[in-house]
Design a protein around this motif. Structure first.
Motif, mmCIF file in Angstrom:
data_model
loop_
_atom_site.group_PDB
_atom_site.id
_atom_site.type_symbol
_atom_site.label_atom_id
_atom_site.label_comp_id
_atom_site.label_asym_id
_atom_site.label_seq_id
_atom_site.Cartn_x
_atom_site.Cartn_y
_atom_site.Cartn_z
ATOM 1 N N ARG A 1 0.841 -1.202 0.000
ATOM 2 C CA ARG A 1 0.000 0.000 0.000
ATOM 3 C C ARG A 1 0.875 1.249 0.000
ATOM 4 O O ARG A 1 0.625 2.203 -0.749
ATOM 5 C CB ARG A 1 -0.921 -0.004 1.223
ATOM 6 C CG ARG A 1 -1.901 -1.147 1.253
ATOM 7 C CD ARG A 1 -2.716 -1.191 2.520
ATOM 8 N NE ARG A 1 -4.008 -0.548 2.344
ATOM 9 C CZ ARG A 1 -5.103 -0.911 2.993
ATOM 10 N NH1 ARG A 1 -5.066 -1.918 3.850
ATOM 11 N NH2 ARG A 1 -6.233 -0.286 2.804
ATOM 12 N N ALA A 2 1.906 1.239 0.827
ATOM 13 C CA ALA A 2 2.794 2.409 0.891
ATOM 14 C C ALA A 2 3.614 2.546 -0.386
ATOM 15 O O ALA A 2 3.838 3.659 -0.877
ATOM 16 C CB ALA A 2 3.714 2.284 2.107
ATOM 17 N N ARG B 1 1.164 3.722 -3.473
ATOM 18 C CA ARG B 1 0.351 4.925 -3.351
ATOM 19 C C ARG B 1 0.935 6.077 -4.183
ATOM 20 O O ARG B 1 2.090 6.444 -4.045
ATOM 21 C CB ARG B 1 0.248 5.347 -1.887
ATOM 22 C CG ARG B 1 -0.704 6.502 -1.617
ATOM 23 C CD ARG B 1 -0.776 6.801 -0.131
ATOM 24 N NE ARG B 1 -1.274 5.647 0.605
ATOM 25 C CZ ARG B 1 -0.619 5.063 1.601
ATOM 26 N NH1 ARG B 1 0.564 5.498 1.966
ATOM 27 N NH2 ARG B 1 -1.152 4.032 2.226
ATOM 28 N N GLY B 2 0.115 6.594 -5.097
ATOM 29 C CA GLY B 2 0.538 7.717 -5.917
ATOM 30 C C GLY B 2 1.475 7.364 -7.053
ATOM 31 O O GLY B 2 1.967 8.247 -7.757
ATOM 32 N N LEU C 1 -4.847 0.666 -5.058
ATOM 33 C CA LEU C 1 -3.714 0.999 -4.203
ATOM 34 C C LEU C 1 -2.970 2.249 -4.666
ATOM 35 O O LEU C 1 -2.485 3.024 -3.833
ATOM 36 C CB LEU C 1 -2.751 -0.189 -4.113
ATOM 37 C CG LEU C 1 -3.334 -1.433 -3.418
ATOM 38 C CD1 LEU C 1 -2.273 -2.511 -3.281
ATOM 39 C CD2 LEU C 1 -3.910 -1.088 -2.048
ATOM 40 N N VAL C 2 -2.855 2.473 -5.968
ATOM 41 C CA VAL C 2 -2.145 3.689 -6.405
ATOM 42 C C VAL C 2 -2.952 4.932 -6.074
ATOM 43 O O VAL C 2 -2.390 6.022 -5.893
ATOM 44 C CB VAL C 2 -1.810 3.671 -7.917
ATOM 45 C CG1 VAL C 2 -0.944 2.478 -8.279
ATOM 46 C CG2 VAL C 2 -3.059 3.743 -8.790
ATOM 47 N N GLU D 1 -5.184 5.030 -3.475
ATOM 48 C CA GLU D 1 -5.669 4.945 -2.098
ATOM 49 C C GLU D 1 -5.114 6.085 -1.267
ATOM 50 O O GLU D 1 -3.889 6.277 -1.203
ATOM 51 C CB GLU D 1 -5.246 3.603 -1.487
ATOM 52 C CG GLU D 1 -5.830 3.354 -0.113
ATOM 53 C CD GLU D 1 -5.431 1.976 0.413
ATOM 54 O OE1 GLU D 1 -6.301 1.271 0.921
ATOM 55 O OE2 GLU D 1 -4.246 1.629 0.292
ATOM 56 N N SER E 1 -3.596 8.151 1.774
ATOM 57 C CA SER E 1 -2.810 7.753 2.939
ATOM 58 C C SER E 1 -3.605 8.051 4.202
ATOM 59 O O SER E 1 -4.486 8.915 4.225
ATOM 60 C CB SER E 1 -1.481 8.518 2.970
ATOM 61 O OG SER E 1 -1.717 9.907 2.989
ATOM 62 N N THR F 1 -3.707 14.901 0.575
ATOM 63 C CA THR F 1 -3.891 13.472 0.370
ATOM 64 C C THR F 1 -4.589 13.186 -0.944
ATOM 65 O O THR F 1 -4.212 12.269 -1.684
ATOM 66 C CB THR F 1 -4.710 12.874 1.529
ATOM 67 O OG1 THR F 1 -4.016 13.094 2.752
ATOM 68 C CG2 THR F 1 -4.922 11.384 1.335
ATOM 69 N N GLN G 1 -2.169 13.607 -3.773
ATOM 70 C CA GLN G 1 -1.233 12.492 -3.838
ATOM 71 C C GLN G 1 -1.885 11.288 -4.497
ATOM 72 O O GLN G 1 -1.287 10.638 -5.373
ATOM 73 C CB GLN G 1 -0.777 12.114 -2.421
ATOM 74 C CG GLN G 1 0.219 10.954 -2.406
ATOM 75 C CD GLN G 1 0.489 10.482 -0.998
ATOM 76 O OE1 GLN G 1 -0.447 10.240 -0.237
ATOM 77 N NE2 GLN G 1 1.749 10.344 -0.648
ATOM 78 N N ALA G 2 -3.140 11.004 -4.108
ATOM 79 C CA ALA G 2 -3.838 9.866 -4.682
ATOM 80 C C ALA G 2 -4.087 10.068 -6.166
ATOM 81 O O ALA G 2 -4.011 9.130 -6.955
ATOM 82 C CB ALA G 2 -5.158 9.641 -3.947
ATOM 83 N N GLY H 1 -1.546 8.842 -8.866
ATOM 84 C CA GLY H 1 -1.398 7.434 -9.184
ATOM 85 C C GLY H 1 -2.179 7.051 -10.433
ATOM 86 O O GLY H 1 -3.286 7.543 -10.666
#
Length: 323
Positions: free
Chosen positions: A43-44, A47-48, A68-69, A71, A73, A97, A100-101, A104
């Motif tokens: 997940r980490a 992400r993005g 997940l990309v 998702e 944080s 956030t 950032q999402a 992805g």
């Protein structure tokens, strides 16, 4: 992890067997844990990020990657709700956030016609995901992978970047090992041209041609039969073992960072391949000697009571391009 799988599977179009959708989704999450070490690390790590998935098919892995990309944080613990200044800070965190999402993206590439597949076609599955909450994180591309890497305007743009390139149960669909070699060469050349600190990792998952349970022996035999006389749009056209994959990849400059196994995945793939191999019996006389040999082995196992077929183990590998 099953809760996460259910959340992702809920985005898929309505399928005659939602249990099948869930099992396929859970299998893809298990693959990710092998690539990254844990689901939390996956997940980490995703992400993005921007991911090229080669051989996306109906989008089983695409949906997981897109989730997940994109998702968000986890936000830090909020301050008391009656503090207006803190509320403003929380709004800023929400915006950051979301941005950032939004960065992805999954570039989901496949050459198969959109009419391919059953009981839902590729087109129906892809449209369903496009119209779901995951749609903004997916770009579907119907194009030959080599052409995409070498001729498309997108990959030649200076601002085009990738963080990962994924082959998830797509190598067996390749038309030949020679084609796979050319594809890996094109991929290696494209990655070599990127800045050293921006080169994507290569993530591979494929059936490993080994079994951990006797009931999976049948899966290996029927795959060998299907590969011996391939159908133009068959599920099995080229068998490449993990050792051969590592050899082909290393010859083109990639080094192994991690490899692992998903043991005895609970999927229906073995049963699907058994059904396809049984249909070959009707045209047995026109088959190669190798195909007939594997069909005879299949019949022997069936006589021994292995009508219930399990899936062979799935192998996973993570590669980085060397200097």
């Amino acid at each position: 992890m099953e809760t996460l799988a259910r959340s992702i599977a809920a985005h898929a179009p309505t399928h005659p067997s939602q249990a099948q959708v869930l099992s396929q989704t859970l299998h893809r999450l298990n693959i990710l844990t092998r690539w990254f070490g844990s689901i939390e690390a996956a997940r980490a790590g995703l992400r993005g990020k921007r991911v090229l998935e080669i051989g996306c098919g109906q989008g089983d892995m695409t949906a997981v990657l897109a989730h997940l990309v994109a998702e968000p944080s986890a936000l830090s613990a909020s301050s008391p709700a009656d503090d207006d200044d803190d509320d403003d800070d929380d709004d800023d965190d929400d915006d950051a956030t979301a941005n950032q999402a939004a960065a992805g993206k999954v570039f989901a590439l496949d050459t198969a016609p959109l009419s391919y597949g059953s009981p839902l076609t590729l087109g129906e599955c892809q449209d369903g995901l496009t119209n779901s909450a995951l749609g903004h994180a997916i770009q579907w591309i119907q194009m030959d992978p080599i052409d995409y890497l070498t001729k498309s305007e997108a990959t030649r743009r200076e601002d085009f970047r990738l963080d990962f390139v994924v082959f998830a149960h797509s190598l067996f669909y390749m038309e030949s090992e020679g084609y796979l070699m050319r594809l890996l060469q094109s991929l290696g050349s494209w990655v070599q041209d990127q800045d050293r600190d921006k080169r994507p990792q290569l993530l591979v998952a494929e059936w490993g041609m080994r079994t951990s349970v006797p009931a999976a022996d049948l899966h290996i035999v029927v795959v060998q039969a299907l590969a011996a006389d391939t159908a133009p749009c068959g599920n099995v056209r080229t068998i490449v073992t993990p050792e051969r994959i590592k050899q082909l990849v290393s010859e083109r400059g990639w080094r192994v960072e991690r490899e692992d196994w998903v043991v005895s995945p609970r999927l229906d793939d073995g049963a699907w391949e058994l059904s396809a191999a049984k249909k070959m019996q009707g045209r047995r006389e026109g088959l190669s000697e190798a195909a007939r040999k594997h069909l005879d082995q299949m019949l022997q196992l069936l006589v021994q009571g292995q009508e219930k077929v399990a899936c062979m183990d799935a192998w996973t590998g993570v590669f980085s391009l060397g200097e």
